[in-house]
Enzyme design. Sequence first.
Site: not given
Ligand code: CP3
Length: 358
Positions: A33, A37, A46, A82, A160
């Site tokens: 990540r 944010r 965003r 994602d 999921y």
């Molecule tokens: O690593 C990276 O920078 C690459 C991009 C990436 C994102 N999500 C961007 C993201 C990757 C590899 C993920 C993986 C992901 N997404 C997982 C597996 C890894 C982990 O963290 O457990 C899971 C379970 C998800 C599903 C997901 N996406 C959730 C549960 C959430 C909401 C929680 C949160 O942190 O807001 C997201 C949203 C998400 N994915 C954001 C980002 C940058 C936030 C989006 C935003 O509000 O701008």
Amino acid sequence: MTHHSIDSATRAGRFMTTLRGERADSTPIWLMRQAGRYMPEYRALRERHTMLESIHSAELSAEITMQPIEAFDLDAAIIFSDILPPLAGMGLDLEFIKGVGPRLGNPVRSRADIDALRTPPMEEVMAGTLGAIKMVRRELNPRGIPLIGFSGAPFTLASYAIEGGGSKSYVHAKGLMYSDPPSWDVLMSKLVTVVSDYLTAQAAAGAQVLQLFDSWAGALGRLDYERFVQPYTRQVLTAALATGVPVIHFSTGTGAYLESIAAAAPTAVGVDFQTPLDEAWARIGTDRVIMGNLDPVLLHAPWEVLKRGADDVLARAAGRAGHVFNVGHGILPETPVDNVRRLVDHVHAASARAGTSV
Ligand code: CP3
């Protein structure tokens, strides 16, 4: 631009050499990540674009991917996307709800729901991400920074798809797994098809490393992991490795069965922060490549505390070849940007090895 002055062959060598289990000039670091944010540039973008627009537009995804690369001296980029959009291509209604997270409006609850899932070509469903990979490679190549592509693993995606969102108990997902193994097999096999196709397409588009996220695998006991998950993960890893690209397998909460994770045979095993790195490495075998495992919450701490945490991880790696530094789960939104910069620079400086320029 100062941090781009490093010789690009050395830089490219650092991450790729380490993934081969060979000694690099210093320990490579990237952060799960790393685009997100906590970065003001990301929040600004965003405000103008939704999450799904940001993912499916090749231009926006490429721009976000490069934000942390411009800001920090990272050794790898990870394509911005994602794990869930491939599920939308299979027929699930995916939404990112502000302040809540991702939701699937029509979760999979029956055999009929599973049979209705499609397995369309990922070249079509994820065209934006594949386009972004090509664009980003053109920017990264002159700097010698490799690009990581990724996918969710079948178990995390199945959970999921069945739960429809985050879950504490996985009642529905594990309920299907235990009560109807033949249907579980159909669902997991469809996910193996989609995930293998997606990873292969990312390698073809130019991703030099692939990562499989099985973030929820820790919901299971070891024996259930071995029976209901590992065979499918192994199929995906076999397909991904056939592209010739190294593959990192990351999971959380799986400290009770790291050996079974490693036995699915990824190039590198990404470990969470619950198991000390030296213990985790001994258990998977120190001939394997390991990635990890700073607690991301330490990035909120005063620098001296964060530095001690980073030094502890490096000490447990003991200068051995084959360690990629990372957080043990994704960076949190409240992380101070300056701590990220200091961590990256510190890991490089503290691990630099005399006379081993690659
Ligand atoms: O690593 C990276 O920078 C690459 C991009 C990436 C994102 N999500 C961007 C993201 C990757 C590899 C993920 C993986 C992901 N997404 C997982 C597996 C890894 C982990 O963290 O457990 C899971 C379970 C998800 C599903 C997901 N996406 C959730 C549960 C959430 C909401 C929680 C949160 O942190 O807001 C997201 C949203 C998400 N994915 C954001 C980002 C940058 C936030 C989006 C935003 O509000 O701008």
